[in-house]
Design a protein around this motif. Structure first.
Motif, mmCIF file in Angstrom:
data_model
loop_
_atom_site.group_PDB
_atom_site.id
_atom_site.type_symbol
_atom_site.label_atom_id
_atom_site.label_comp_id
_atom_site.label_asym_id
_atom_site.label_seq_id
_atom_site.Cartn_x
_atom_site.Cartn_y
_atom_site.Cartn_z
ATOM 1 N N LEU A 340 12.099 9.521 23.442
ATOM 2 C CA LEU A 340 11.111 10.460 22.908
ATOM 3 C C LEU A 340 9.939 9.790 22.186
ATOM 4 O O LEU A 340 9.184 10.443 21.485
ATOM 5 N N HIS A 341 9.787 8.486 22.347
ATOM 6 C CA HIS A 341 8.674 7.800 21.679
ATOM 7 C C HIS A 341 8.214 6.651 22.561
ATOM 8 O O HIS A 341 8.918 5.645 22.698
ATOM 9 N N MET A 342 7.047 6.835 23.183
ATOM 10 C CA MET A 342 6.486 5.745 23.992
ATOM 11 C C MET A 342 4.982 5.920 24.140
ATOM 12 O O MET A 342 4.448 7.012 23.967
ATOM 13 N N ASP A 372 1.389 9.031 22.332
ATOM 14 C CA ASP A 372 0.361 8.045 22.009
ATOM 15 C C ASP A 372 -0.132 8.208 20.575
ATOM 16 O O ASP A 372 0.138 9.215 19.920
ATOM 17 N N HIS A 373 -0.863 7.176 20.127
ATOM 18 C CA HIS A 373 -1.308 7.141 18.729
ATOM 19 C C HIS A 373 -2.398 8.179 18.432
ATOM 20 O O HIS A 373 -3.174 8.537 19.307
ATOM 21 N N SER A 374 -2.439 8.592 17.172
ATOM 22 C CA SER A 374 -3.446 9.566 16.748
ATOM 23 C C SER A 374 -4.705 8.850 16.244
ATOM 24 O O SER A 374 -4.729 7.625 16.119
ATOM 25 N N CYS A 411 2.879 13.260 20.551
ATOM 26 C CA CYS A 411 1.964 12.277 19.984
ATOM 27 C C CYS A 411 2.711 11.551 18.864
ATOM 28 O O CYS A 411 3.716 12.054 18.373
ATOM 29 N N GLU A 412 2.243 10.355 18.535
ATOM 30 C CA GLU A 412 2.733 9.699 17.323
ATOM 31 C C GLU A 412 1.630 9.883 16.296
ATOM 32 O O GLU A 412 0.632 9.157 16.294
ATOM 33 N N CYS A 413 1.816 10.894 15.466
ATOM 34 C CA CYS A 413 0.763 11.307 14.541
ATOM 35 C C CYS A 413 0.878 10.526 13.228
ATOM 36 O O CYS A 413 1.941 10.488 12.608
ATOM 37 N N ALA A 436 6.025 11.615 13.697
ATOM 38 C CA ALA A 436 5.073 11.328 12.618
ATOM 39 C C ALA A 436 5.471 10.024 11.943
ATOM 40 O O ALA A 436 6.635 9.824 11.614
ATOM 41 N N SER A 437 4.482 9.124 11.776
ATOM 42 C CA SER A 437 4.784 7.800 11.230
ATOM 43 C C SER A 437 3.723 7.353 10.237
ATOM 44 O O SER A 437 2.553 7.701 10.371
ATOM 45 N N VAL A 438 4.157 6.523 9.289
ATOM 46 C CA VAL A 438 3.220 5.843 8.397
ATOM 47 C C VAL A 438 2.878 4.501 9.037
ATOM 48 O O VAL A 438 3.765 3.750 9.424
ATOM 49 N N HIS A 439 1.579 4.223 9.186
ATOM 50 C CA HIS A 439 1.162 2.935 9.743
ATOM 51 C C HIS A 439 0.295 2.126 8.789
ATOM 52 O O HIS A 439 0.090 0.942 8.987
ATOM 53 N N PHE A 440 -0.271 2.774 7.787
ATOM 54 C CA PHE A 440 -1.105 1.995 6.865
ATOM 55 C C PHE A 440 -1.028 2.567 5.448
ATOM 56 O O PHE A 440 -0.412 3.616 5.227
ATOM 57 N N GLY A 466 8.980 8.659 12.717
ATOM 58 C CA GLY A 466 9.045 7.367 13.409
ATOM 59 C C GLY A 466 9.213 6.226 12.424
ATOM 60 O O GLY A 466 8.683 6.274 11.310
ATOM 61 N N HIS A 467 9.970 5.212 12.839
ATOM 62 C CA HIS A 467 10.245 4.024 12.000
ATOM 63 C C HIS A 467 10.050 4.313 10.509
ATOM 64 O O HIS A 467 9.096 3.833 9.875
ATOM 65 N N PRO A 468 11.010 5.048 9.901
ATOM 66 C CA PRO A 468 10.792 5.622 8.555
ATOM 67 C C PRO A 468 10.483 4.633 7.425
ATOM 68 O O PRO A 468 9.796 5.022 6.480
ATOM 69 N N GLN A 504 12.169 -6.009 16.172
ATOM 70 C CA GLN A 504 11.456 -6.351 14.936
ATOM 71 C C GLN A 504 11.604 -5.230 13.911
ATOM 72 O O GLN A 504 11.461 -5.455 12.727
ATOM 73 N N ARG A 505 11.835 -4.028 14.392
ATOM 74 C CA ARG A 505 11.911 -2.889 13.469
ATOM 75 C C ARG A 505 13.344 -2.511 13.106
ATOM 76 O O ARG A 505 13.728 -2.538 11.954
ATOM 77 N N LEU A 506 14.124 -2.084 14.103
ATOM 78 C CA LEU A 506 15.478 -1.560 13.842
ATOM 79 C C LEU A 506 15.453 -0.731 12.564
ATOM 80 O O LEU A 506 16.120 -1.035 11.569
ATOM 81 N N THR A 527 12.577 3.893 21.933
ATOM 82 C CA THR A 527 12.180 2.490 22.109
ATOM 83 C C THR A 527 10.771 2.212 21.603
ATOM 84 O O THR A 527 10.411 1.061 21.424
ATOM 85 N N ASP A 528 9.935 3.279 21.391
ATOM 86 C CA ASP A 528 8.558 3.014 20.988
ATOM 87 C C ASP A 528 7.923 2.060 22.006
ATOM 88 O O ASP A 528 7.184 1.144 21.652
ATOM 89 N N ALA A 529 8.255 2.304 23.286
ATOM 90 C CA ALA A 529 7.828 1.380 24.347
ATOM 91 C C ALA A 529 6.309 1.346 24.464
ATOM 92 O O ALA A 529 5.643 2.373 24.405
HETATM 93 ZN ZN ZN Z 1 4.415 3.599 15.196
#
Ligand code: ZN
Ligand code: DGT
Ligand code: CA
Ligand code: CA
Length: 573
Positions: A340-342, A372-374, A411-413, A436-440, A466-468, A504-506, A527-529
């Motif tokens: 569910l994440h690629m 995809d990324h927001s 989407c990966e928002c 929904a993920s934190v990226h920055f 995503g990757h909490p 790298q994440r796990l 997998t966040d492929a």
């Molecule tokens: Zn991400």
């Protein structure tokens, strides 16, 4: 191969900057590294066709360096740069948050040549007196050093596994080996590995060990005897790892496998069980007096001790002996029915929707979500609101045209620094599901990462976080995040938490996943492929989930399509 090559050019750029070279020059090597990372063609094939110099952005002299690397495994320019600098200086690049420019300044201004010099300059306050360095930036470096101290020396699972498998293949060249297994922390699926433990059943231990220590890439031979050999070998030319090989007779193979798989705490508990039954357990077998009760088969050790077989991932003495534990309910790779994440070429992926779908079908999947990324993930080519509307249409279109697999529009928002989401609710509502993920702004205090994540969890359209924690093993520490609070919010709002299968994440990691499933939270193993190949890294995520006692029924992407669709609807109510 191409990853290492890209790494070598990145390294050249770093060392140039540390040596005080101008940014223009170092950036040209960074550009090459990026081109190589994004290359979709096989570099070896390009070389055979003699067309490396024709890759857009690659000039003649760079092509020569690539050829040199493919031929010799080295680039002379890089070796020369290394020789020119003090040996300990490039190591400082491993400190998270410390880049080549600052390292160059510390070297130039304070003659800092290694970790010790840097620590001393932090201690006596001279670092803080440099231009552009305040108490805050010094603290950041001090934190980075502390982080490194706790993580160095161990190799990420995803780097150690291929090295171990290659070595096992090499051992098989010796001739028929009755049994060969990877043991130790690698067999348990730990996120980082101290050393690799290999185990063989064979009658000619000494000859096999001679073959082992003659492995072509050996850097040091630490031991070479009749039952045990020990070597060090390089991992991706940036670190070394020790490998222990034990050779035992087949009648002891199961006992040795059990013993050398560990963990130590698990073994201590088992030995206690043996003592209670007046038996003796060691790496040679389970004994009643002189008589062997079990030894050839690992499972019979558990059986004879009166406990259920414990899968390697659970052997940490964290409750795996609980008689109520139903081991056959644990999640397995074959349980996964989708991912569910690629990402696709619409943002920073390498492949199209069609290619991702075809690869997913090969894995036997019944559904995938294109996420995809927001827009705020600018570096990752995140989609503007307008492009996202179009993308949703494109995904629906692809779903109609491709048989045999459901393609969800997702989407990966980004979860923004102010705790709002990167897309308005109507866009999110138009998606079948939202990651929904934190990226920055990961270290921002107000609102805290916990507050931001909980705000996302409470948005009815968010399906998965995503990757909490945002950690990158050995590269970036987890965000300062309150896991119990997030777990509680996720349980209350029917939001799933992700186990991201990138090695790298796990993330969530084993102990965190366990807290989540204990609280009844659903898990998504994704997998966040960013390419079709990445889809197969799901096994890393599954191992981590198993270490967290995750059962099949805890994982949403084990559901058949109809049930998942229903769950997606319900989770929005
Ligand atoms: Zn991400
Ligand atoms: P690592 O290498 O630090 O990632 O972790 P492990 O678990 O692979 O540890 P390692 O390589 O030192 O030893 C492999 C296994 O061998 C360990 O999990 C348990 C077993 N083992 C090692 N030393 C002892 C010992 O002194 N007593 C017992 N009972 N088992 C041991
Ligand atoms: Ca080990
Ligand atoms: Ca070992």
């Amino acid at each position: 191969m191409v990853k290492e090559l890209a790494g070598a050019f990145e390294r050249i750029a770093d060392l140039l900057e540390i040596s005080g070279s101008d940014t223009f020059r170092s950036n040209s090597y960074r550009r090459v590294s990026r081109i190589l990372k994004n290359l979709t063609d096989d570099i070896v094939a390009l070389r055979e066709a003699n067309v490396i110099a024709e890759i857009p952005g690659i000039g003649k002299s760079t092509a020569a360096k690539i050829e040199e690397y493919l031929e010799t495994g080295k680039i002379k320019m890089l070796e020369d740069l290394k020789k020119k600098l003090p040996a300990g200086l490039p190591d400082l690049l491993r400190i998270p948050g410390l880049g080549p420019k600052k390292i160059a300044m510390f070297y130039r201004e304070l003659d800092v040549k290694n970790f010790d010099d840097l620590s001393a300059a932090i201690e006596d306050g001279t670092l803080a007196q440099l231009d552009g360095m305040g108490a805050k930036s010094v603290q950041k470096i001090a934190d980075g050093i502390a982080f490194l101290k706790t993580s160095s020396g161990r190799t990420p699972f995803g780097l150690a596994l291929p090295v171990a498998e290659e070595l096992a293949d090499y051992l098989r060249e010796f001739g028929p080996i009755e049994q060969i297994e990877i043991a130790g922390s690698l067999r348990r699926g730990c996120e980082t590995i101290g050393d690799i433990d290999l185990l063989c059943a064979h009658d000619e231990g000494e000859a096999l060990i001679k073959h082992f220590v003659a492995y072509p890439s050996v850097t040091r031979v630490l031991a070479s005897g009749e039952t045990k050999g020990s070597i060090t070998i390089p991992v991706r030319s940036e670190r070394e790892i020790q490998v222990d090989l034990r050779v035992v007779p087949s009648e002891s193979f199961g006992a040795a496998l059990q013993y050398f798989t560990g963990s130590l705490d698990h073994n201590v508990h088992l030995r206690g069980l043996a003592q209670k039954k007046s038996l003796k357990l060691n790496e040679w077998g389970l004994f009643s007096g002189e008589e062997s009760v079990a030894g050839a088969e690992e499972s019979s050790i558990y059986e004879k001790l009166g406990v259920a077989y414990v899968p390697p991932e659970l052997r940490e003495n964290r409750g795996e002996f609980d008689p109520d534990l139903k081991v056959d309910e644990l999640i397995e790779i074959d349980h996964l029915r989708g991912d569910l994440h690629m990402h696709t070429t619409a943002s920073d992926g390498k492949n199209s929707i069609e290619e991702m779908a075809a690869a997913a079908k090969k894995l036997g999947y019944k559904y995938i979500a294109i996420s995809d990324h927001s827009k705020s993930s600018v570096i990752a080519n995140g989609l503007s609101v307008e492009r996202m509307w179009e993308h949703i249409e494109t995904i629906h279109e692809a779903d109609k045209n491709i048989d045999g697999i459901k393609i969800f529009a997702a989407c990966e928002c980004d979860i923004l620094p102010d705790a709002t989401l990167d897309y308005p609710d109507d866009v999110l509502a138009a998606c079948d599901l939202v990651v929904a993920s934190v990226h920055f702004a990961m270290t921002r205090k107000k609102p805290s990462p916990t507050e931001r994540t909980i705000a996302a969890i409470e948005n009815p359209y968010v399906t998965i976080i995503g990757h909490p924690t945002g950690r990158l093993i050995h590269k970036r520490p987890a965000m300062d995040i309150d896991i119990p609070a997030i777990v509680e919010a996720a349980a209350k709002n029917n939001t799933a938490l992700e186990v991201n299968s990138s090695w790298q994440r796990l993330d969530l990691k084993d102990t965190h996943v366990r807290m989540a499933v204990d609280a009844g939270v659903k898990i998504a193993i994704d997998t966040d492929a960013h390419s079709t190949d990445d889809l197969s890294r799901r096994h890393y995520g599954v191992r981590t989930a198993r270490r967290g006692f995750v059962r099949k029924q805890d994982v949403i992407n084990t559901l058949p399509l109809a049930k998942l669709t229903k769950w997606l609807t319900q989770s929005r109510e």
